[in-house]
Design a protein around this motif. Structure first.
Motif, mmCIF file in Angstrom:
data_model
loop_
_atom_site.group_PDB
_atom_site.id
_atom_site.type_symbol
_atom_site.label_atom_id
_atom_site.label_comp_id
_atom_site.label_asym_id
_atom_site.label_seq_id
_atom_site.Cartn_x
_atom_site.Cartn_y
_atom_site.Cartn_z
ATOM 1 N N LYS A 45 0.793 -1.153 -0.037
ATOM 2 C CA LYS A 45 -0.043 0.068 -0.139
ATOM 3 C C LYS A 45 0.770 1.098 -0.095
ATOM 4 N N LYS A 46 2.139 1.127 0.485
ATOM 5 C CA LYS A 46 3.139 2.296 0.463
ATOM 6 C C LYS A 46 2.489 3.486 1.285
ATOM 7 N N GLU A 47 2.177 2.963 2.776
ATOM 8 C CA GLU A 47 1.783 3.845 3.467
ATOM 9 C C GLU A 47 2.231 3.282 4.927
ATOM 10 N N LEU A 48 2.576 4.229 5.795
ATOM 11 C CA LEU A 48 2.663 4.039 7.340
ATOM 12 C C LEU A 48 1.463 4.807 8.110
ATOM 13 N N TRP A 49 1.148 4.290 9.079
ATOM 14 C CA TRP A 49 0.057 4.769 9.948
ATOM 15 C C TRP A 49 0.703 5.678 11.112
ATOM 16 N N MET A 50 -0.073 7.024 11.113
ATOM 17 C CA MET A 50 0.484 7.944 12.098
ATOM 18 C C MET A 50 -0.541 7.701 13.259
ATOM 19 N N THR A 51 -0.302 7.123 14.325
ATOM 20 C CA THR A 51 -1.385 7.134 15.456
ATOM 21 C C THR A 51 -1.528 8.151 16.345
ATOM 22 N N HIS A 52 -2.714 8.384 16.628
ATOM 23 C CA HIS A 52 -3.296 9.428 17.771
ATOM 24 C C HIS A 52 -2.129 9.175 18.946
ATOM 25 N N ILE A 53 -1.697 10.362 19.443
ATOM 26 C CA ILE A 53 -0.878 10.238 20.686
ATOM 27 C C ILE A 53 -1.408 9.764 21.884
ATOM 28 N N SER A 54 -2.511 9.879 21.765
ATOM 29 C CA SER A 54 -3.231 9.297 23.331
ATOM 30 C C SER A 54 -3.293 7.941 23.060
ATOM 31 N N TYR A 55 -3.137 7.223 22.144
ATOM 32 C CA TYR A 55 -2.841 5.693 21.895
ATOM 33 C C TYR A 55 -1.722 4.964 21.714
ATOM 34 N N LEU A 56 -0.711 5.717 21.911
ATOM 35 C CA LEU A 56 0.581 5.180 21.943
ATOM 36 C C LEU A 56 0.778 4.318 23.363
ATOM 37 N N ASN A 57 2.133 3.545 23.078
ATOM 38 C CA ASN A 57 2.266 2.548 24.220
ATOM 39 C C ASN A 57 2.953 3.200 25.409
ATOM 40 N N ASP A 58 3.390 4.524 25.337
ATOM 41 C CA ASP A 58 4.187 5.359 26.352
ATOM 42 C C ASP A 58 2.893 5.988 27.149
ATOM 43 N N THR A 59 2.657 5.592 28.364
ATOM 44 C CA THR A 59 1.575 6.330 28.979
ATOM 45 C C THR A 59 1.726 7.802 29.357
ATOM 46 N N GLN A 60 3.127 8.314 29.344
ATOM 47 C CA GLN A 60 3.490 9.493 29.682
ATOM 48 C C GLN A 60 3.618 10.174 28.537
ATOM 49 N N GLU A 61 3.394 9.938 27.258
ATOM 50 C CA GLU A 61 3.356 10.401 25.762
ATOM 51 C C GLU A 61 2.907 11.765 25.966
ATOM 52 N N GLY A 62 3.718 12.704 25.494
ATOM 53 C CA GLY A 62 3.319 14.277 25.451
ATOM 54 C C GLY A 62 3.286 14.872 26.706
ATOM 55 N N LYS A 63 3.643 14.289 27.832
ATOM 56 C CA LYS A 63 3.571 15.155 29.149
ATOM 57 C C LYS A 63 5.011 15.408 29.605
ATOM 58 N N ASP A 64 6.021 14.869 29.084
ATOM 59 C CA ASP A 64 7.275 15.197 29.639
ATOM 60 C C ASP A 64 7.683 16.659 29.381
ATOM 61 N N LEU A 65 7.206 17.154 28.258
ATOM 62 C CA LEU A 65 7.727 18.714 28.119
ATOM 63 C C LEU A 65 6.841 19.694 29.196
ATOM 64 N N ARG A 66 5.572 19.342 29.299
ATOM 65 C CA ARG A 66 5.072 20.182 30.268
ATOM 66 C C ARG A 66 5.372 20.192 31.844
ATOM 67 N N GLU A 67 5.671 18.854 31.927
ATOM 68 C CA GLU A 67 6.230 18.701 33.532
ATOM 69 C C GLU A 67 7.680 19.429 33.653
ATOM 70 N N HIS A 68 8.443 19.590 32.717
ATOM 71 C CA HIS A 68 9.713 20.145 32.861
ATOM 72 C C HIS A 68 9.319 21.864 32.590
ATOM 73 N N LEU A 69 8.304 22.205 31.919
ATOM 74 C CA LEU A 69 7.952 23.587 31.585
ATOM 75 C C LEU A 69 7.329 24.374 32.861
ATOM 76 N N ASN A 70 6.454 23.741 33.567
ATOM 77 C CA ASN A 70 5.420 24.193 34.196
ATOM 78 C C ASN A 70 6.103 25.107 35.547
ATOM 79 N N PRO A 71 7.356 24.531 36.037
ATOM 80 C CA PRO A 71 8.156 25.075 37.137
ATOM 81 C C PRO A 71 8.756 26.680 36.594
ATOM 82 N N LYS A 72 8.994 26.793 35.258
ATOM 83 C CA LYS A 72 9.824 27.817 34.861
ATOM 84 C C LYS A 72 9.036 28.881 34.243
ATOM 85 N N VAL A 73 7.477 28.601 34.137
ATOM 86 C CA VAL A 73 6.526 29.524 33.701
ATOM 87 C C VAL A 73 5.554 30.238 34.893
ATOM 88 N N ASN A 74 5.773 31.603 35.133
ATOM 89 C CA ASN A 74 5.103 31.972 36.272
ATOM 90 C C ASN A 74 3.834 32.669 35.786
#
Length: 291
Positions: free
Chosen positions: A20-49
């Motif tokens: 088929k010549k295609e790869l599937w791009m999965t919605h980030i909420s359904y990936l196998n890493d339960t912390q997916e997309g959260k790492d940046l915000r956890e680092h950023l929150n203490p830096k933004v007042n």
């Protein structure tokens, strides 16, 4: 380092990708890493007042949907064979960086077909695989720059956009104006970008690279769906031509000889490859582990 990026999979899926010549791009909420997309915000929150900046970041988190396709820079890694391939089989399909010179980028990202136009219209569409960031030192450096940039941008933000931000978290009446500002500035370009490539350091061995696309959930876009473990999983398709395939590594298994022969037969009859080209295209894993 070879300019090749690998997708580990089973025989059935490898056949679908090649055909088929295609790869599937999965919605980030359904990936196998339960912390997916959260790492940046956890680092950023203490830096933004500034609480107004947190409102904007909350808005992006809740109103934009991201779809991701993951590849590895390492095409012969034991943990990848074990993690992404069933017992006794496995293929690591090697891809070149995508080339959009002769094809509009929008035509490569597709959801469920609608009449003659199923191309995606997204807020962000990247044009190459991007390296994931694992190291704390590199993350902290990026976070410092992001926090400063957000503070500076908010100070210069037009008053009409600040007024919309002040309404959040209620749905803003003029959400298109807010989206326009976020799309044209650093907010989506940097926050959403780093949100998708920040990964926990425990995943470092995977050497992951990502292709991704981001939509605002108010705009019409129709994803495809697949089912896994009783869950409907939304995805979009990254479509390409045969020239993106660079090589395939076959996992060492009791059937590796037959796997090699079957793949060679397919490539000869379906891709028009010569025996000489097939010899260079197919490789056997160097890992002597057989389950």
């Amino acid at each position: 380092m070879t300019d090749c990026f690998y997708h580990y999979t089973d025989a059935e899926t490898a056949l679908k990708i090649l055909t088929k010549k295609e790869l599937w791009m999965t919605h980030i909420s359904y990936l196998n890493d339960t912390q997916e997309g959260k790492d940046l915000r956890e680092h950023l929150n203490p830096k933004v007042n500034n609480p107004e900046i947190h409102k904007i970041l909350d808005y992006i988190d809740s109103h934009y949907e991201s779809y991701v396709c993951s590849l590895s820079k390492n095409g012969d890694l034991l943990s990848q064979w074990r993690g992404y391939c069933p017992k006794g089989e496995g293929y690591a399909i090697g891809f070149r960086q995508p080339n959009f010179e002769n094809k509009e980028r929008e035509a490569c990202f597709r959801g469920e077909a609608e009449s003659n136009n199923d191309a995606a219209h997204a807020a962000i569409q990247v044009s190459e695989y991007h390296r994931c960031i694992y190291g704390e030192e590199e993350k902290e450096s990026i976070i410092e720059e992001l926090a400063e940039a957000f503070e500076a941008d908010y100070k210069e933000m037009p008053n009409d956009i600040k007024s919309i931000v002040s309404q959040l978290p209620k749905a803003p009446l003029n959400w298109k104006a807010l989206n326009g500002h976020l799309n044209n500035g650093l907010w989506l370009k940097y926050y959403s970008y780093f949100k998708l490539i920040f990964k926990d350091e425990t995943f470092k061995e995977e050497e992951e690279y990502r292709l991704f696309i981001i939509f605002h959930n108010q705009y019409k876009q129709t994803p495809c769906y697949r089912v896994k473990k009783g869950v409907f999983i939304p995805y979009h398709r990254f479509c390409f031509n045969d020239d993106i395939f660079k090589e395939i590594i076959v996992r060492k298994t009791p059937n590796e000889k037959l796997s090699h022969e079957g793949l060679s037969h397919y490539l000869k009859h379906n891709k028009g490859m010569t025996e000489e080209k097939i010899k260079d295209f197919i490789k056997i894993s160097n890992i002597p582990y057989r389950e």
